[in-house]
Design a protein around this motif. Structure first.
Motif, PDB file in Angstrom:
ATOM      1  N   THR A 297     -28.553 -39.337  46.653  1.00 30.34           N
ATOM      2  CA  THR A 297     -28.072 -40.162  47.673  1.00 30.34           C
ATOM      3  C   THR A 297     -26.687 -40.083  48.329  1.00 30.34           C
ATOM      4  OG1 THR A 297     -29.478 -41.842  46.282  1.00 30.34           O
ATOM      5  CG2 THR A 297     -27.720 -42.844  47.984  1.00 30.34           C
ATOM      6  N   THR A 298     -25.918 -39.605  47.513  1.00 30.79           N
ATOM      7  CA  THR A 298     -24.459 -39.369  48.298  1.00 30.79           C
ATOM      8  C   THR A 298     -24.721 -38.145  48.994  1.00 30.79           C
ATOM      9  OG1 THR A 298     -23.459 -39.919  45.953  1.00 30.79           O
ATOM     10  CG2 THR A 298     -22.205 -38.388  47.427  1.00 30.79           C
ATOM     11  N   LEU A 299     -25.123 -37.160  49.008  1.00 31.55           N
ATOM     12  CA  LEU A 299     -25.406 -36.051  49.898  1.00 31.55           C
ATOM     13  C   LEU A 299     -26.123 -36.551  51.156  1.00 31.55           C
ATOM     14  CD1 LEU A 299     -26.541 -33.001  47.176  1.00 31.55           C
ATOM     15  CD2 LEU A 299     -24.578 -33.486  48.601  1.00 31.55           C
ATOM     16  N   ILE A 300     -27.065 -37.321  50.888  1.00 32.78           N
ATOM     17  CA  ILE A 300     -27.809 -38.044  52.037  1.00 32.78           C
ATOM     18  C   ILE A 300     -26.902 -38.486  53.064  1.00 32.78           C
ATOM     19  CG2 ILE A 300     -29.459 -39.364  53.000  1.00 32.78           C
ATOM     20  CD1 ILE A 300     -31.260 -38.601  50.630  1.00 32.78           C
ATOM     21  N   LYS A 301     -26.077 -39.269  52.485  1.00 28.55           N
ATOM     22  CA  LYS A 301     -25.230 -40.368  53.119  1.00 28.55           C
ATOM     23  C   LYS A 301     -24.062 -39.370  53.893  1.00 28.55           C
ATOM     24  CE  LYS A 301     -25.950 -43.425  54.205  1.00 28.55           C
ATOM     25  NZ  LYS A 301     -27.131 -43.639  55.250  1.00 28.55           N
ATOM     26  N   LYS A 302     -23.621 -38.359  53.110  1.00 28.00           N
ATOM     27  CA  LYS A 302     -22.476 -37.404  53.756  1.00 28.00           C
ATOM     28  C   LYS A 302     -23.129 -36.853  54.950  1.00 28.00           C
ATOM     29  CE  LYS A 302     -19.680 -36.553  49.645  1.00 28.00           C
ATOM     30  NZ  LYS A 302     -18.983 -35.619  48.659  1.00 28.00           N
ATOM     31  N   THR A 303     -24.511 -36.499  54.842  1.00 28.66           N
ATOM     32  CA  THR A 303     -25.050 -35.721  56.130  1.00 28.66           C
ATOM     33  C   THR A 303     -25.237 -36.681  57.433  1.00 28.66           C
ATOM     34  OG1 THR A 303     -26.272 -34.332  54.533  1.00 28.66           O
ATOM     35  CG2 THR A 303     -27.276 -34.563  56.796  1.00 28.66           C
ATOM     36  N   HIS A 304     -25.647 -37.921  56.829  1.00 31.68           N
ATOM     37  CA  HIS A 304     -25.624 -38.894  57.958  1.00 31.68           C
ATOM     38  C   HIS A 304     -24.140 -39.248  58.561  1.00 31.68           C
ATOM     39  CE1 HIS A 304     -29.574 -40.840  56.173  1.00 31.68           C
ATOM     40  NE2 HIS A 304     -29.762 -39.689  56.675  1.00 31.68           N
ATOM     41  N   SER A 305     -23.195 -39.244  57.641  1.00 31.90           N
ATOM     42  CA  SER A 305     -21.861 -39.385  58.159  1.00 31.90           C
ATOM     43  C   SER A 305     -21.494 -38.453  58.893  1.00 31.90           C
ATOM     44  CB  SER A 305     -20.922 -39.641  56.875  1.00 31.90           C
ATOM     45  OG  SER A 305     -19.751 -39.665  57.175  1.00 31.90           O
ATOM     46  N   GLN A 306     -21.543 -37.124  58.640  1.00 29.15           N
ATOM     47  CA  GLN A 306     -21.242 -35.833  59.174  1.00 29.15           C
ATOM     48  C   GLN A 306     -21.973 -35.955  60.810  1.00 29.15           C
ATOM     49  OE1 GLN A 306     -19.106 -33.409  58.417  1.00 29.15           O
ATOM     50  NE2 GLN A 306     -19.245 -33.133  60.507  1.00 29.15           N
ATOM     51  N   SER A 307     -22.958 -36.610  60.796  1.00 25.33           N
ATOM     52  CA  SER A 307     -23.906 -36.725  62.161  1.00 25.33           C
ATOM     53  C   SER A 307     -23.236 -37.516  63.275  1.00 25.33           C
ATOM     54  CB  SER A 307     -25.231 -36.990  62.102  1.00 25.33           C
ATOM     55  OG  SER A 307     -25.866 -36.194  61.132  1.00 25.33           O
ATOM     56  N   VAL A 308     -22.641 -38.716  62.503  1.00 30.85           N
ATOM     57  CA  VAL A 308     -21.927 -39.640  63.412  1.00 30.85           C
ATOM     58  C   VAL A 308     -20.685 -39.046  63.729  1.00 30.85           C
ATOM     59  CG1 VAL A 308     -21.058 -41.786  63.700  1.00 30.85           C
ATOM     60  CG2 VAL A 308     -23.355 -41.533  62.267  1.00 30.85           C
TER      61      VAL A 308
ATOM     62  N   GLU B 242     -29.026 -46.028  69.625  1.00 30.13           N
ATOM     63  CA  GLU B 242     -28.990 -46.772  68.389  1.00 30.13           C
ATOM     64  C   GLU B 242     -28.815 -46.064  67.125  1.00 30.13           C
ATOM     65  OE1 GLU B 242     -31.460 -50.134  68.098  1.00 30.13           O
ATOM     66  OE2 GLU B 242     -31.456 -50.803  70.122  1.00 30.13           O
ATOM     67  N   ILE B 243     -27.720 -46.315  66.519  1.00 27.63           N
ATOM     68  CA  ILE B 243     -27.440 -45.539  65.284  1.00 27.63           C
ATOM     69  C   ILE B 243     -27.548 -46.628  64.243  1.00 27.63           C
ATOM     70  CG2 ILE B 243     -25.779 -44.284  63.967  1.00 27.63           C
ATOM     71  CD1 ILE B 243     -24.395 -43.560  66.635  1.00 27.63           C
ATOM     72  N   THR B 244     -28.576 -46.364  63.287  1.00 26.25           N
ATOM     73  CA  THR B 244     -29.129 -47.308  62.391  1.00 26.25           C
ATOM     74  C   THR B 244     -29.001 -46.858  61.023  1.00 26.25           C
ATOM     75  OG1 THR B 244     -31.315 -47.053  62.920  1.00 26.25           O
ATOM     76  CG2 THR B 244     -30.255 -48.733  64.148  1.00 26.25           C
ATOM     77  N   ILE B 245     -28.378 -45.615  60.816  1.00 23.09           N
ATOM     78  CA  ILE B 245     -28.512 -45.003  59.244  1.00 23.09           C
ATOM     79  C   ILE B 245     -27.331 -45.410  58.420  1.00 23.09           C
ATOM     80  CG2 ILE B 245     -29.731 -42.852  60.281  1.00 23.09           C
ATOM     81  CD1 ILE B 245     -26.853 -41.666  60.698  1.00 23.09           C
ATOM     82  N   GLY B 246     -27.065 -46.721  58.245  1.00 28.52           N
ATOM     83  CA  GLY B 246     -26.272 -47.041  57.208  1.00 28.52           C
ATOM     84  C   GLY B 246     -24.987 -47.419  57.433  1.00 28.52           C
TER      85      GLY B 246
END
Length: 211
Positions: free
Chosen positions: A35-46, A130-134
């Motif tokens: 889960t942490t890795l997924i959120k880091k990937t999402h964060s990097q995209s933003v 729209e950015i809706t990934i957390g």
């Protein structure tokens, strides 16, 4: 009564409990890491989008004789805590258009299971994303004097910034927080817990330099 048999059953029971606990702990840890890795990937995209957009605040395309193709007066249209709007030629193609980053703390995406998640909008001209990934928080701070980009040595300007004060902005700091969409609790009785990642960066767009 066969005490040896009873003792062997007791020991076997303890071993089964230990094995179950170890397997559960390993499974929980793996879930947390994933889960942490997924959120880091999402964060990097933003982050990548912000790092692409913000340094180009005020970037203008010039024609062959050095005349600005489009002049909208002030670079900024809006400078507030959760919204920034400015003009720029992001694609360097002669299209000088308004760019907006806006966080709506009252707009929870329909698919979100985490009640803290809201919507971040990126608008370039008429193109809205729209950015809706957390995204659970998104704040913008503005500075009228240069400070160390790694410290808070200067005080931010009061928002919203309007009028001639818009032309005093020389640095912009953006901070956002993201959480996963489902609770990650060790026990069912535990309070809601979400994996949280934060990012913060201060920018000094070259077109805001006051010579």
């Amino acid at each position: 009564m066969n005490f040896g048999l009873i003792i062997s059953y007791v020991i076997a029971g303890f071993l089964m409990i230990m094995i179950f606990t170890i397997n559960y702990n390993v499974g929980f840890s793996n879930q947390e890491v994933t889960t942490t890795l997924i959120k880091k990937t999402h964060s990097q995209s933003v982050q990548d989008m912000i790092i692409h957009d913000i340094p180009k605040i005020g970037y203008e395309q010039y024609d062959k004789v050095g005349t600005i193709i489009s002049d909208h007066g002030s670079v900024f249209v809006k400078a507030d805590k959760h919204e920034i709007s400015y003009y720029s030629d992001l694609s360097n193609d002669g299209t000088y258009e308004m760019v907006t980053w806006k966080y709506d703390p009252d707009k929870t995406p329909d698919h979100a299971q985490n009640p803290h998640v809201n919507t971040l909008y990126r608008t370039v001209g008429s193109d809205v994303t729209e950015i809706t990934i957390g995204i659970t928080n998104f704040e913008i701070r503005y500075y009228d004097e240069y400070g160390n980009v790694d410290t808070t040595s200067t005080a931010p300007m009061s928002t919203p910034i309007t009028g001639s004060a818009l032309d005093d902005i020389v640095q912009i700091e953006i901070e956002f927080e993201m959480q996963n969409d489902y609770t990650l609790n060790y026990r069912a009785s535990d309070p809601e817990r979400y994996v949280t990642t934060t990012w913060e960066k201060r920018f000094s767009p070259v077109n805001l330099r006051q010579d």
